[in-house]
Design a protein around this motif. Structure first.
Motif, PDB file in Angstrom:
ATOM      1  N   ASN A   2      16.250 -25.134 -36.653  1.00 10.96           N
ATOM      2  CA  ASN A   2      15.794 -25.754 -37.897  1.00 10.96           C
ATOM      3  C   ASN A   2      15.637 -24.693 -38.997  1.00 10.96           C
ATOM      4  O   ASN A   2      15.864 -23.509 -38.779  1.00 10.96           O
ATOM      5  N   GLY A   3      15.255 -25.109 -40.163  1.00 12.97           N
ATOM      6  CA  GLY A   3      15.171 -24.229 -41.329  1.00 12.97           C
ATOM      7  C   GLY A   3      14.172 -23.100 -41.159  1.00 12.97           C
ATOM      8  O   GLY A   3      14.411 -21.977 -41.609  1.00 12.97           O
ATOM      9  N   ASN A   4      13.049 -23.376 -40.495  1.00 12.11           N
ATOM     10  CA  ASN A   4      12.030 -22.339 -40.305  1.00 12.11           C
ATOM     11  C   ASN A   4      12.529 -21.227 -39.388  1.00 12.11           C
ATOM     12  O   ASN A   4      12.249 -20.049 -39.618  1.00 12.11           O
ATOM     13  N   GLN A   5      13.256 -21.589 -38.352  1.00 12.52           N
ATOM     14  CA  GLN A   5      13.776 -20.573 -37.430  1.00 12.52           C
ATOM     15  C   GLN A   5      14.838 -19.708 -38.115  1.00 12.52           C
ATOM     16  O   GLN A   5      14.875 -18.498 -37.910  1.00 12.52           O
ATOM     17  N   ILE A   6      15.689 -20.314 -38.918  1.00 11.07           N
ATOM     18  CA  ILE A   6      16.716 -19.555 -39.629  1.00 11.07           C
ATOM     19  C   ILE A   6      16.065 -18.611 -40.637  1.00 11.07           C
ATOM     20  O   ILE A   6      16.452 -17.443 -40.774  1.00 11.07           O
ATOM     21  N   GLU A   7      15.054 -19.111 -41.326  1.00 14.32           N
ATOM     22  CA  GLU A   7      14.340 -18.268 -42.289  1.00 14.32           C
ATOM     23  C   GLU A   7      13.667 -17.091 -41.591  1.00 14.32           C
ATOM     24  O   GLU A   7      13.693 -15.953 -42.085  1.00 14.32           O
ATOM     25  N   GLY A   8      13.077 -17.323 -40.453  1.00 14.40           N
ATOM     26  CA  GLY A   8      12.455 -16.244 -39.680  1.00 14.40           C
ATOM     27  C   GLY A   8      13.469 -15.230 -39.194  1.00 14.40           C
ATOM     28  O   GLY A   8      13.231 -14.013 -39.232  1.00 14.40           O
ATOM     29  N   VAL A  10      16.433 -14.550 -40.604  1.00 13.69           N
ATOM     30  CA  VAL A  10      16.906 -13.805 -41.767  1.00 13.69           C
ATOM     31  C   VAL A  10      15.867 -12.761 -42.173  1.00 13.69           C
ATOM     32  O   VAL A  10      16.203 -11.605 -42.477  1.00 13.69           O
ATOM     33  N   GLY A  11      14.607 -13.111 -42.168  1.00 13.17           N
ATOM     34  CA  GLY A  11      13.542 -12.160 -42.512  1.00 13.17           C
ATOM     35  C   GLY A  11      13.493 -10.996 -41.536  1.00 13.17           C
ATOM     36  O   GLY A  11      13.339  -9.839 -41.946  1.00 13.17           O
TER      37      GLY A  11
END
Length: 86
Positions: A2-8, A10-11
């Motif tokens: 999901n979006g939160n995992q991808i954002e994490g 990338v960070g």
């Protein structure tokens, strides 16, 4: 994912990338110093094999004159004065 995992993800990749960029100059410097030290050591070993030992060589005196420096001249002049109390 999901979006939160991808954002994490990338960070985390960005943080690791910044860490590598900050550590890279010091790692390269250490590697360069080790290479220079190795070259110096090899040059000393090669030089030692070519030359005769220092104990067998006659020591030569310096061809430079032994004129004292200005600081020595000034200090000698100051020491030679006698102070007389009245």
């Amino acid at each position: 994912m999901n979006g939160n995992q991808i954002e994490g993800l990338v960070g985390m990749v960005l943080v690791l990338g910044i860490l590598v960029l900050m550590a890279l100059p010091s790692v390269l410097g250490v590697l360069r110093d080790r290479r220079i030290d190795r070259q110096i050591r090899e040059a000393h070993e090669d030089r030692g094999e070519r030359e005769t030992p220092m104990a067998q060589k006659a020591q030569k005196s310096s061809s430079r004159s032994t004129v004292p420096s200005t600081a020595t001249w000034y200090a000698d002049g100051r020491r030679s004065k006698k102070f007389v109390s009245s």
